[in-house]
Design a protein around this motif. Structure first.
Motif, PDB file in Angstrom:
ATOM      1  N   PRO A 172       0.778  -1.236   0.000  1.00  0.00           N
ATOM      2  CA  PRO A 172       0.000   0.000   0.000  1.00  0.00           C
ATOM      3  C   PRO A 172       0.813   1.291   0.000  1.00  0.00           C
ATOM      4  N   THR A 173       2.128   1.233  -0.211  1.00  0.00           N
ATOM      5  CA  THR A 173       2.944   2.431  -0.027  1.00  0.00           C
ATOM      6  C   THR A 173       3.114   3.254  -1.299  1.00  0.00           C
ATOM      7  N   GLY A 174       2.945   2.650  -2.479  1.00  0.00           N
ATOM      8  CA  GLY A 174       3.142   3.349  -3.739  1.00  0.00           C
ATOM      9  C   GLY A 174       4.590   3.416  -4.184  1.00  0.00           C
ATOM     10  N   THR A 175       5.488   2.825  -3.427  1.00  0.00           N
ATOM     11  CA  THR A 175       6.920   2.942  -3.681  1.00  0.00           C
ATOM     12  C   THR A 175       7.348   2.076  -4.863  1.00  0.00           C
ATOM     13  N   ALA A 176       8.106   2.662  -5.785  1.00  0.00           N
ATOM     14  CA  ALA A 176       8.658   1.904  -6.905  1.00  0.00           C
ATOM     15  C   ALA A 176      10.083   1.461  -6.580  1.00  0.00           C
ATOM     16  N   LEU A 177      10.466   0.298  -7.104  1.00  0.00           N
ATOM     17  CA  LEU A 177      11.815  -0.217  -6.874  1.00  0.00           C
ATOM     18  C   LEU A 177      12.735   0.160  -8.024  1.00  0.00           C
ATOM     19  N   PRO A 178      13.982   0.531  -7.727  1.00  0.00           N
ATOM     20  CA  PRO A 178      14.956   0.723  -8.800  1.00  0.00           C
ATOM     21  C   PRO A 178      15.330  -0.620  -9.411  1.00  0.00           C
ATOM     22  N   LEU A 179      15.701  -0.602 -10.679  1.00  0.00           N
ATOM     23  CA  LEU A 179      16.059  -1.860 -11.341  1.00  0.00           C
ATOM     24  C   LEU A 179      17.254  -2.524 -10.682  1.00  0.00           C
ATOM     25  N   TRP A 294      -0.517  18.528  -1.203  1.00  0.00           N
ATOM     26  CA  TRP A 294      -1.439  19.113  -0.229  1.00  0.00           C
ATOM     27  C   TRP A 294      -1.262  18.476   1.145  1.00  0.00           C
ATOM     28  N   LEU A 295      -1.165  17.142   1.187  1.00  0.00           N
ATOM     29  CA  LEU A 295      -1.011  16.453   2.464  1.00  0.00           C
ATOM     30  C   LEU A 295       0.273  16.878   3.161  1.00  0.00           C
ATOM     31  N   ARG A 296       1.345  17.008   2.399  1.00  0.00           N
ATOM     32  CA  ARG A 296       2.607  17.428   3.008  1.00  0.00           C
ATOM     33  C   ARG A 296       2.519  18.866   3.507  1.00  0.00           C
ATOM     34  N   ALA A 297       1.843  19.713   2.746  1.00  0.00           N
ATOM     35  CA  ALA A 297       1.667  21.096   3.183  1.00  0.00           C
ATOM     36  C   ALA A 297       0.848  21.172   4.460  1.00  0.00           C
ATOM     37  N   GLU A 298      -0.037  20.193   4.660  1.00  0.00           N
ATOM     38  CA  GLU A 298      -0.859  20.142   5.872  1.00  0.00           C
ATOM     39  C   GLU A 298      -0.114  19.521   7.051  1.00  0.00           C
ATOM     40  N   GLY A 299       1.128  19.094   6.810  1.00  0.00           N
ATOM     41  CA  GLY A 299       1.940  18.559   7.893  1.00  0.00           C
ATOM     42  C   GLY A 299       1.928  17.055   8.043  1.00  0.00           C
ATOM     43  N   PHE A 300       1.310  16.327   7.101  1.00  0.00           N
ATOM     44  CA  PHE A 300       1.285  14.868   7.175  1.00  0.00           C
ATOM     45  C   PHE A 300       2.573  14.271   6.604  1.00  0.00           C
ATOM     46  N   ARG A 301       2.906  13.106   7.060  1.00  0.00           N
ATOM     47  CA  ARG A 301       3.948  12.306   6.410  1.00  0.00           C
ATOM     48  C   ARG A 301       3.305  11.581   5.233  1.00  0.00           C
ATOM     49  N   VAL A 302       3.979  11.568   4.097  1.00  0.00           N
ATOM     50  CA  VAL A 302       3.416  10.969   2.887  1.00  0.00           C
ATOM     51  C   VAL A 302       4.501  10.159   2.184  1.00  0.00           C
ATOM     52  N   ALA A 303       4.180   8.934   1.823  1.00  0.00           N
ATOM     53  CA  ALA A 303       5.117   8.105   1.067  1.00  0.00           C
ATOM     54  C   ALA A 303       5.092   8.525  -0.397  1.00  0.00           C
ATOM     55  N   ASP A 304       6.270   8.597  -1.023  1.00  0.00           N
ATOM     56  CA  ASP A 304       6.320   8.855  -2.456  1.00  0.00           C
ATOM     57  C   ASP A 304       5.516   7.785  -3.183  1.00  0.00           C
ATOM     58  N   SER A 305       4.724   8.189  -4.169  1.00  0.00           N
ATOM     59  CA  SER A 305       3.834   7.239  -4.832  1.00  0.00           C
ATOM     60  C   SER A 305       4.010   7.262  -6.343  1.00  0.00           C
ATOM     61  N   ASP A 306       4.148   6.071  -6.905  1.00  0.00           N
ATOM     62  CA  ASP A 306       4.120   5.872  -8.354  1.00  0.00           C
ATOM     63  C   ASP A 306       2.860   5.128  -8.752  1.00  0.00           C
ATOM     64  N   ALA A 307       1.861   5.109  -7.859  1.00  0.00           N
ATOM     65  CA  ALA A 307       0.618   4.368  -8.093  1.00  0.00           C
ATOM     66  C   ALA A 307      -0.552   5.341  -8.142  1.00  0.00           C
TER      67      ALA A 307
END
Length: 382
Positions: A172-179, A294-307
């Protein structure tokens, strides 16, 4: 009345709960990573005509190898990733990517064998692994939800798994893996390596696909789905690309005529209208990046997402936040790390409703009561 406890159920299935996200009638359903844009009237008509075209032959079994569909899927993948160079012999299809995963574990897993993954990740990997009688090993992701190649290799060398699951972009994190991380695992793994790319079409520019690694890696399997970017979740069509020998192995475990004639016809029609169906992907990418900002501007922690979803937090009591959003008609997902929540990317209107509801919940406004009889996210108890 006979209960489940009265039946001769397998011991390893006792105490488990069925997988499933809540299916509730709410104004804003943002919990299952669906594409919010339905097919156009033109496509609806084309799908109807395709179904009618095979309706008169439903007394006969469908093409059990779905050759024409697989050829169309290969053509799409070659367009998506030109370096893939795929042919029909290197593509396989089934009823959703979950059946693809099941077939892989039936062929390469089983009693006495081990599958390894790096959680938090797609929860069906360990579930289907267990149901297939395969032992599951969780080697965990890094704290930032990435995967350092050295640590991944160390886990593979320690456990010597028959199947390795890598999810990129990760759910559920949206994180992409490097090759480089995938290559390192491929070099160390004694068995097959499955790269789950269910959300690959949403990846940001410059993020490569594992399809580019297929040549020279006969034990690499890359899985995809038409449920997400193609907006065909109801059609139930998953597929994979791999060496022809992998396809031969899956033929040993697939059920006869597992893909209906209607499924094949609908999927081929969707692929023929791929430009239309994938037309909303760029809009969803923009909406995703906007909500991350927007979430980061509101002060939330957000995982980088490629999804097409965003994992955000952290919350001392995420259930309270989840219920507060639900009380305002916004259904998101309580999944993954304990203090995080996941929201699917919807239309601009849906995301505006999400932002408004989250601000209200954060402000402490008393939420309405969730729907009666709701028992929570059953995935959490699996």
């Amino acid at each position: 009345m006979t209960s489940l406890n009265d039946l001769p159920l397998r011991d390893d299935l006792r105490g488990r709960e069925p997988y499933g996200a809540p299916q509730l009638d709410v104004p804003y359903a943002l919990n299952t990573n669906e594409n919010p844009y339905p097919p156009s009237e033109r496509l609806v008509k084309a799908i109807g005509e395709a179904a009618m075209g095979v309706a008169g032959t439903l007394n006969r079994y469908p093409d059990r190898d779905a050759v024409a569909l697989r050829a169309d899927l290969a053509a799409f993948l070659n367009t998506d990733t030109p370096a893939a160079g795929l042919t029909v012999e290197r593509v396989w299809a089934a009823n959703g990517s979950n059946e693809i995963i099941q077939q892989i574990l039936q062929a390469f897993g089983g009693p006495g064998r081990t599958a390894l993954g790096f959680e938090p990740s797609y929860s069906m990997h360990p579930i289907i692994t267990a149901v297939s009688g395969t032992r599951w090993v969780n080697a965990f992701r890094d704290e930032d939800f990435g995967l350092e190649p050295e640590r991944a290799v160390a886990a593979v060398e320690e456990h010597r798994p028959d199947v390795v699951f890598l999810t990129s972009p990760n759910n559920p994190t949206g994180t992409a893996l490097p090759l480089d991380a995938i290559k390192a695992v491929l070099a160390a793994a004694p068995g097959v390596v499955v790269v789950d790319e269910a959300y690959a079409e949403f990846r940001r520019a410059g993020t490569p696909s594992a399809l580019t690694l297929l040549d020279g890696h006969p034990r690499l399997i890359v899985t995809r789905t038409m449920s997400k970017a193609f907006a065909m979740a109801g059609a139930r069509l998953g597929y994979l690309a791999a060496d022809p020998a992998v396809i031969e192995a899956l033929l040993l475990v697939r059920l006869p005529y597992h893909l209906s004639a209607v499924t094949q016809a609908v999927a081929r029609t969707a692929l023929a209208h791929g430009e239309e169906l994938l037309g909303g992907v760029e809009a969803l990418r923009r909406e995703r990046d906007a909500v991350v900002g927007w979430l980061r501007a509101e002060g939330f922690r957000v995982a980088d997402s490629d999804a097409n979803f965003v994992l955000f937090g952290t919350f001392p009591d995420r259930r309270k936040v989840w219920e507060g959003l639900l009380g305002r008609g916004v259904l998101i997902r309580e999944v993954g790390p304990p203090e995080w929540l996941r929201v699917s990317v919807g239309t601009p209107g849906e995301m505006a409703a999400f932002r408004t509801a989250l601000q209200q919940v954060r402000g402490g406004t008393t939420p309405r009561t969730p729907p009666a009889g709701f028992a929570g996210n059953s995935e959490e108890s699996l």
